[in-house]
Design a protein around this motif. Structure first.
Motif, PDB file in Angstrom:
ATOM      1  N   LYS A  41       0.825  -1.218   0.000  1.00  0.00           N
ATOM      2  CA  LYS A  41       0.000   0.000   0.000  1.00  0.00           C
ATOM      3  C   LYS A  41       0.854   1.261   0.000  1.00  0.00           C
ATOM      4  O   LYS A  41       0.627   2.184  -0.786  1.00  0.00           O
ATOM      5  N   ASP A 221      -2.932   7.631   3.338  1.00  0.00           N
ATOM      6  CA  ASP A 221      -2.467   6.266   3.568  1.00  0.00           C
ATOM      7  C   ASP A 221      -3.139   5.733   4.828  1.00  0.00           C
ATOM      8  O   ASP A 221      -3.494   6.500   5.726  1.00  0.00           O
ATOM      9  N   VAL A 247      -5.909   4.992   0.394  1.00  0.00           N
ATOM     10  CA  VAL A 247      -5.427   3.615   0.409  1.00  0.00           C
ATOM     11  C   VAL A 247      -5.653   3.040   1.797  1.00  0.00           C
ATOM     12  O   VAL A 247      -5.325   3.683   2.798  1.00  0.00           O
TER      13      VAL A 247
END
Length: 266
Positions: A41, A221, A247
């Motif tokens: 990721k 993130d 993500v």
């Protein structure tokens, strides 16, 4: 992907698998990337930052990427800058670091001292005891924690739904007195670093317009760890035409005790 097509890619993209490459090269409409632990990721988001700047001509200062720990933010910056040093001019921060940066730039509008202090948990507990001197320090600490959680949910002392979330006796009144005293100092606590920027963006057209003009790319993130207040801030930050890419792994939220809301992803 055909070998000759992949060979035409820049070196830093060739090691990506097809799914990672598809995510990196996506640029039309907003993007939600669901990926499990160990699936790369962070590699995807850092490579995407560099690709947008290096290959697509996105101005580095127009990129905002946020995550949840200083370690993760430092890793994100290091990885992106290793691909292209221009990424150093992007805003690659934790949510709270970004909030502090934003409030110092807009301190007057926020009613703060420009050199405000950020209260930690002990400072907040001390402030609660000053407001409610009959409390023991453990009691004050528990009340300060409840106030922090209320801010994570975006709740103010005036929020009608506050009583549904918190059953502490006289919580609304205690929270209001804490806020009154905190505002009088010109300082902020950690919750304010999220809620105050969101409020400014929602209520001040000049600040909103200036911020929307600057940040054309917004990335998050570990999005599964965002709470209600952080989701509100992200919505306020994303102007018309902004590209938003988040993500996360909806099976791996570690901050639910702080109000992380996996429903933000769903």
């Amino acid at each position: 992907m055909a070998g000759d097509t992949k060979a035409a890619l820049p070196d830093y993209l060739r090691g990506l698998n097809p799914e990672q490459l598809e995510a990196v090269l996506h640029e039309r409409g907003n993007l939600l990337i669901l990926a499990g632990a160990g699936s790369g990721k962070t590699r995807v988001i850092t490579t995407k930052i560099a690709w947008l700047i290096r290959e697509r001509g996105v101005a580095p200062h127009s990129v905002l990427a946020v995550t949840f720990t200083n370690k993760a933010a430092a890793e994100m910056r290091e990885r992106a800058c290793a691909i292209d040093p221009a990424c150093a001019d992007a805003q690659l921060r934790t949510f709270h670091s970004f909030g502090a940066w934003f409030l110092r730039r807009n301190a007057v509008a926020a009613g703060l001292d420009r050199d405000f202090t950020i209260y930690d948990d002990d400072d907040s507990t001390t402030l609660v005891r000053a407001a409610l001197p009959d409390l023991t320090r453990p009691e004050a600490s528990r009340l300060a924690s409840a106030i922090a959680r209320a801010k994570d949910y975006g709740l103010t002392p005036d929020s009608p739904e506050l009583d549904r979330h918190f059953t502490i006796r006289n919580f609304r009144r205690s929270y209001a007195e804490y806020e009154r005293r905190l505002r009088a100092t010109g300082n902020v606590d950690f919750g304010d670093l999220i809620t105050m920027p969101a409020t400014l963006l929602e209520n001040d057209e000049a600040i909103r317009s200036r911020t929307h003009s600057r940040f054309r790319v917004i990335m998050v993130d570990e999005y599964q760890d965002s709470n209600v207040a952080q989701f509100r801030l992200l919505k306020a930050l994303a102007g018309p035409g902004a590209y938003v890419c988040v993500v996360g792994d909806d099976d791996q939220s570690i901050y639910r005790f702080r109000g992380a809301e996996v429903g933000n992803m769903r």
